[in-house]
Design a protein around this motif. Structure first.
Motif, PDB file in Angstrom:
ATOM      1  N   LYS A 262      14.200  23.098  55.950  1.00 58.18           N
ATOM      2  CA  LYS A 262      14.204  21.915  56.810  1.00 58.18           C
ATOM      3  C   LYS A 262      12.810  21.532  57.281  1.00 58.18           C
ATOM      4  CE  LYS A 262      18.903  22.756  58.548  1.00 58.18           C
ATOM      5  NZ  LYS A 262      19.708  23.110  59.746  1.00 58.18           N
ATOM      6  N   ILE A 263      11.935  22.535  57.446  1.00 64.59           N
ATOM      7  CA  ILE A 263      10.580  22.257  57.940  1.00 64.59           C
ATOM      8  C   ILE A 263       9.535  22.330  56.826  1.00 64.59           C
ATOM      9  CG2 ILE A 263      11.139  23.049  60.253  1.00 64.59           C
ATOM     10  CD1 ILE A 263       9.791  25.687  59.638  1.00 64.59           C
ATOM     11  N   ASN A 264       9.987  22.488  55.576  1.00 62.38           N
ATOM     12  CA  ASN A 264       9.090  22.518  54.402  1.00 62.38           C
ATOM     13  C   ASN A 264       8.032  23.621  54.506  1.00 62.38           C
ATOM     14  OD1 ASN A 264      10.408  20.304  53.260  1.00 62.38           O
ATOM     15  ND2 ASN A 264       9.087  18.847  54.324  1.00 62.38           N
ATOM     16  N   ASP A 265       8.463  24.799  54.946  1.00 64.28           N
ATOM     17  CA  ASP A 265       7.560  25.953  55.040  1.00 64.28           C
ATOM     18  C   ASP A 265       7.702  26.765  53.752  1.00 64.28           C
ATOM     19  OD1 ASP A 265       5.931  27.988  55.735  1.00 64.28           O
ATOM     20  OD2 ASP A 265       7.028  28.620  57.519  1.00 64.28           O
ATOM     21  N   PHE A 266       6.933  26.395  52.729  1.00 57.08           N
ATOM     22  CA  PHE A 266       7.082  27.028  51.420  1.00 57.08           C
ATOM     23  C   PHE A 266       6.389  28.387  51.352  1.00 57.08           C
ATOM     24  CE2 PHE A 266       7.699  22.506  50.597  1.00 57.08           C
ATOM     25  CZ  PHE A 266       8.879  22.540  49.881  1.00 57.08           C
ATOM     26  N   MET A 267       5.464  28.661  52.230  1.00 54.05           N
ATOM     27  CA  MET A 267       4.888  29.996  52.283  1.00 54.05           C
ATOM     28  C   MET A 267       5.939  31.019  52.714  1.00 54.05           C
ATOM     29  SD  MET A 267       1.100  29.429  53.903  1.00 54.05           S
ATOM     30  CE  MET A 267       0.787  31.178  53.743  1.00 54.05           C
TER      31      MET A 267
ATOM     32  N   PRO B   5       3.383  11.486  48.105  1.00 53.21           N
ATOM     33  CA  PRO B   5       2.600  11.390  49.355  1.00 53.21           C
ATOM     34  C   PRO B   5       2.796  12.587  50.275  1.00 53.21           C
ATOM     35  CG  PRO B   5       3.641   9.289  48.859  1.00 53.21           C
ATOM     36  CD  PRO B   5       4.212  10.268  47.903  1.00 53.21           C
ATOM     37  N   ALA B   6       4.036  13.127  50.325  1.00 51.03           N
ATOM     38  CA  ALA B   6       4.274  14.289  51.178  1.00 51.03           C
ATOM     39  C   ALA B   6       3.539  15.517  50.654  1.00 51.03           C
ATOM     40  CB  ALA B   6       5.776  14.565  51.267  1.00 51.03           C
ATOM     41  N   ILE B   7       3.442  15.634  49.336  1.00 48.92           N
ATOM     42  CA  ILE B   7       2.719  16.773  48.764  1.00 48.92           C
ATOM     43  C   ILE B   7       1.234  16.685  49.092  1.00 48.92           C
ATOM     44  CG2 ILE B   7       2.061  17.868  46.586  1.00 48.92           C
ATOM     45  CD1 ILE B   7       4.764  17.124  45.467  1.00 48.92           C
ATOM     46  N   LYS B   8       0.688  15.465  49.066  1.00 48.19           N
ATOM     47  CA  LYS B   8      -0.737  15.307  49.383  1.00 48.19           C
ATOM     48  C   LYS B   8      -1.037  15.649  50.835  1.00 48.19           C
ATOM     49  CE  LYS B   8      -1.643  11.778  45.871  1.00 48.19           C
ATOM     50  NZ  LYS B   8      -2.057  10.373  45.619  1.00 48.19           N
ATOM     51  N   LYS B   9      -0.061  15.465  51.716  1.00 49.83           N
ATOM     52  CA  LYS B   9      -0.277  15.766  53.125  1.00 49.83           C
ATOM     53  C   LYS B   9      -0.153  17.247  53.433  1.00 49.83           C
ATOM     54  CE  LYS B   9       1.389  11.258  54.763  1.00 49.83           C
ATOM     55  NZ  LYS B   9       2.426  10.567  55.565  1.00 49.83           N
ATOM     56  N   MET B  10       0.297  18.036  52.490  1.00 46.69           N
ATOM     57  CA  MET B  10       0.450  19.480  52.721  1.00 46.69           C
ATOM     58  C   MET B  10      -0.911  20.150  52.859  1.00 46.69           C
ATOM     59  SD  MET B  10       3.412  20.840  50.164  1.00 46.69           S
ATOM     60  CE  MET B  10       5.082  20.263  50.227  1.00 46.69           C
ATOM     61  N   SER B  11      -0.905  21.270  53.540  1.00 53.24           N
ATOM     62  CA  SER B  11      -2.109  22.099  53.581  1.00 53.24           C
ATOM     63  C   SER B  11      -2.322  22.765  52.223  1.00 53.24           C
ATOM     64  CB  SER B  11      -1.990  23.157  54.676  1.00 53.24           C
ATOM     65  OG  SER B  11      -0.920  24.038  54.396  1.00 53.24           O
ATOM     66  N   SER B  12      -3.507  23.275  52.001  1.00 50.75           N
ATOM     67  CA  SER B  12      -3.807  23.878  50.697  1.00 50.75           C
ATOM     68  C   SER B  12      -2.957  25.114  50.445  1.00 50.75           C
ATOM     69  CB  SER B  12      -5.292  24.246  50.636  1.00 50.75           C
ATOM     70  OG  SER B  12      -5.619  25.156  51.668  1.00 50.75           O
ATOM     71  N   THR B  13      -2.766  25.944  51.474  1.00 47.09           N
ATOM     72  CA  THR B  13      -1.963  27.160  51.294  1.00 47.09           C
ATOM     73  C   THR B  13      -0.497  26.831  51.042  1.00 47.09           C
ATOM     74  OG1 THR B  13      -1.749  27.278  53.707  1.00 47.09           O
ATOM     75  CG2 THR B  13      -3.504  28.574  52.678  1.00 47.09           C
ATOM     76  N   ASN B  14       0.023  25.852  51.789  1.00 48.99           N
ATOM     77  CA  ASN B  14       1.424  25.475  51.592  1.00 48.99           C
ATOM     78  C   ASN B  14       1.628  24.814  50.233  1.00 48.99           C
ATOM     79  OD1 ASN B  14       4.052  25.478  52.582  1.00 48.99           O
ATOM     80  ND2 ASN B  14       3.873  23.413  53.385  1.00 48.99           N
ATOM     81  N   SER B  15       0.643  24.044  49.783  1.00 48.81           N
ATOM     82  CA  SER B  15       0.741  23.412  48.470  1.00 48.81           C
ATOM     83  C   SER B  15       0.729  24.449  47.353  1.00 48.81           C
ATOM     84  CB  SER B  15      -0.405  22.424  48.286  1.00 48.81           C
ATOM     85  OG  SER B  15      -0.359  21.825  47.015  1.00 48.81           O
ATOM     86  N   LYS B  16      -0.131  25.457  47.487  1.00 48.25           N
ATOM     87  CA  LYS B  16      -0.157  26.529  46.487  1.00 48.25           C
ATOM     88  C   LYS B  16       1.168  27.288  46.467  1.00 48.25           C
ATOM     89  CE  LYS B  16      -5.163  27.347  46.571  1.00 48.25           C
ATOM     90  NZ  LYS B  16      -6.229  28.314  46.940  1.00 48.25           N
ATOM     91  N   ALA B  17       1.688  27.561  47.662  1.00 51.72           N
ATOM     92  CA  ALA B  17       2.982  28.257  47.731  1.00 51.72           C
ATOM     93  C   ALA B  17       4.095  27.412  47.122  1.00 51.72           C
ATOM     94  CB  ALA B  17       3.306  28.602  49.183  1.00 51.72           C
ATOM     95  N   PHE B  18       4.039  26.090  47.331  1.00 48.25           N
ATOM     96  CA  PHE B  18       5.045  25.199  46.744  1.00 48.25           C
ATOM     97  C   PHE B  18       5.003  25.245  45.218  1.00 48.25           C
ATOM     98  CE2 PHE B  18       5.802  20.936  44.946  1.00 48.25           C
ATOM     99  CZ  PHE B  18       7.153  20.794  45.256  1.00 48.25           C
ATOM    100  N   ASN B  19       3.810  25.148  44.640  1.00 40.92           N
ATOM    101  CA  ASN B  19       3.704  25.207  43.179  1.00 40.92           C
ATOM    102  C   ASN B  19       4.128  26.569  42.636  1.00 40.92           C
ATOM    103  OD1 ASN B  19       2.665  22.570  43.004  1.00 40.92           O
ATOM    104  ND2 ASN B  19       0.584  23.280  43.406  1.00 40.92           N
ATOM    105  N   ALA B  20       3.773  27.627  43.360  1.00 39.82           N
ATOM    106  CA  ALA B  20       4.129  28.977  42.887  1.00 39.82           C
ATOM    107  C   ALA B  20       5.633  29.196  42.889  1.00 39.82           C
ATOM    108  CB  ALA B  20       3.432  30.025  43.761  1.00 39.82           C
TER     109      ALA B  20
END
Length: 562
Positions: free
Chosen positions: A121-126, A175-190
């Protein structure tokens, strides 16, 4: 006149300790503070009443009532601290619930799934990445509690389907992916790649997730899980009955074949496993002879090494050695390419830090491995390396061995650029006034050959962007060299690579010959020992008073031998 106190009237009280005009009755002698205080207050109230009204009768009546009440309190028994069952813990009347091990494991898995829903719900992919690992570990415990069965609970598939839906929805929202932090974006891709691989490698997972997507609100599996948990004793009885039936069938089959069906014995291993279990147990590819290695064994070992990469306590050098070995026992070119790609990645991990350069011997091995991949890809056009997208699902092992088209993950361009960077860092670190610097300069010819081969490879694939990057890297090593120097370097590098291949082949041939000679020498020696044991005869005291090899020796030699 004042009335007499209760003590003067002969009323029995608990022992009283008086200090500085304060009277205290000990609670542990059967009395209570309230009794003394009540008697004192009653006597004082009676005294005040008698003074106001002047009535002796009323005063005496109040004093008698107070004395009777105090005596009744004192005779009521021990204090509340000495009475049985008077502790505060007696008020805790909660019912204790006893659950089976299977039910406990199910509760743990469901709790993890609920936590994953909150993180989605909060998009915490880490956090989802770590919870995904926890979920899989707890699923393994559930499978162990079930007795090693293959039935996976339905709520696990629904959790994976929910996670996959959330990831794909987020992936479509650029657009939501671009607003992510670098660590959260890496965790999302992983986690996106891991979830796809999790479903692609296991057909059971893919089928279960597809069924969960079709019926996301189904509770049939949970009902069946609860029923199976409540009927666990019946299941055990059914299993025992099935085992008896299988034993009876095996005995009947042995009797038909002329075997002894009444012995009731079976071959048991060291850990109590029967022969059938020992036969089904797979051999380790590292200990199995090369002629018995299968495609599945190599793939299983490769998956284990990939999973252990980056974990705490993992020996990186040992992983590199194991990957180098299984590359030699790969059953087809596609499998060898896949192993070599992972081997190069593991070799890059050995340096451990970007501030230090890669060890020079490992750098040379990386160059050889990349050239080996290039030769395999040229000889097998059905193998394709994918860099920017997810590779398609692999065919069956038989089809891959037979030469079916297959896509594998790997980037030869990234490997080549990393080797160029490592070479440049090593030249910066080595003292230019030493021989080591001169020897390192000779390794530039190896990189020139490698970069030329990579440019040719990507030109055939018509990938202009990658070809341009590699051409610029190659140009940085050639722009200041005249053509004769370039030709000399190229010939030197080709000769060096050919010598390395010849040396490796010679070492492998010598190792095989040494192993064969050792086996041939061990066989006659063992035969001689067995023959000597047969012809030696009984061991009597008269015949063996003196060892046979010392009968013809002098006294000095006997002493030396002793």
């Amino acid at each position: 006149s004042l009335p007499l106190s209760s003590a003067a009237q002969g009323t029995h009280h608990a022992p009283v300790s008086t200090r500085k005009g304060v009277t205290m009755a000990s609670k542990f002698w059967g009395g209570d503070d309230s009794s003394g205080s009540d008697s004192d207050s009653s006597s004082s109230s009676s005294a005040s009443g008698s003074q106001k009204k002047g009535s002796k009768k009323s005063g005496s009546g109040s004093s008698s009532s107070s004395s009777s009440s105090s005596s009744s309190d004192s005779d009521a028994g021990p204090s509340k601290y000495l009475r049985p069952g008077s502790s505060d813990s007696s008020s805790d009347d909660g019912v204790r619930v006893i659950r089976s091990a299977k039910e406990k494991r199910f509760i743990e898995v469901r709790a993890t799934i609920d936590e994953m829903r909150n993180k989605i719900k909060i998009n915490d992919f880490m956090a989802l990445q770590s919870l995904f690992d926890v979920l899989n570990k707890r699923l393994e415990k559930v499978m162990q509690v079930q007795g090693g069965g293959t039935s996976i609970p339905g709520f696990y598939f629904r959790a994976l389907a929910l996670l996959d839906h959330a990831i794909e929805t987020m992936f479509a929202n650029k657009p939501a992916i671009k607003k992510m932090s670098s660590t959260n974006s890496k965790a999302f891709n992983a986690i996106r790649q891991r979830l796809k691989k999790h479903a692609r490698d296991d057909p059971v997972m893919a089928t279960g997730m597809a069924r969960a997507r079709e019926n996301p609100d189904s509770t049939e599996d949970e009902a069946s899980d609860a029923a199976s948990d409540s009927d666990s004793s019946d299941d055990e009885q059914e299993k025992a009955a099935k085992a008896e039936k299988k034993a009876a069938k095996a005995a009947a089959k042995a009797a038909e074949q002329g075997g002894d069906a009444d012995d009731g014995f079976a071959v048991v291993g060291k850990k109590g496993q029967t022969s059938s279990v020992l036969e089904k147990k797979e051999l380790d590819v590292m200990k199995c002879p090369k002629d018995k290695v299968t495609y599945e064994m190599v793939e299983k070992k490769l998956g284990w090494l990939i999973a252990s990469r980056g974990k705490k306590g993992t020996d990186r050098h040992e992983n590199v050695e194991q990957l180098a070995y299984i590359a030699t026992v790969a059953k087809c070119a596609a499998q060898e390419v896949e192993v070599l790609v992972m081997l190069i990645s593991a070799q890059f991990d050995i340096s451990g830090s970007m501030s230090t350069h890669m060890p020079i011997p490992i750098w040379k091995k990386c160059v050889n491995n990349l050239l080996r991949i290039d030769s395999l890809l040229k000889a097998n056009p059905q193998i394709t390396l994918v860099e920017h997208s997810e590779p398609d699902q692999k065919p069956s092992p038989d089809e891959i061995v037979g030469g079916a088209p297959v896509q594998l993950w790997g980037s030869l361009c990234a490997f080549t650029e990393r080797l160029d960077d490592e070479y440049f860092k090593s030249m910066q670190s080595i003292d230019p006034h030493t021989k080591e610097y001169v020897y390192r300069m000779q390794d530039e010819s190896l990189f020139i050959v490698l970069a030329s081969e990579m440019v040719t490879y990507y030109e055939k694939l018509d990938e202009k962007a990658v070809t341009s990057k590699l051409a610029l890297r190659l140009l940085e090593h050639l722009y200041y060299k005249p053509e004769p120097v370039y030709e000399a370097l190229r010939k030197f590098a080709v000769q060096k690579l050919e010598d390395a291949d010849v040396t490796a082949a010679k070492l492998a041939k010598d190792a095989a010959a040494a192993a064969a000679a050792a086996a041939a020498a061990a066989t006659p020696r063992l035969a001689r020992r067995r023959a000597k044991k047969r012809t030696r005869g009984p061991c009597t005291s008269a015949a063996w008073t003196t060892p046979p090899r010392l009968k013809n020796c002098s006294s000095t030699s006997k002493g030396a031998a002793r």
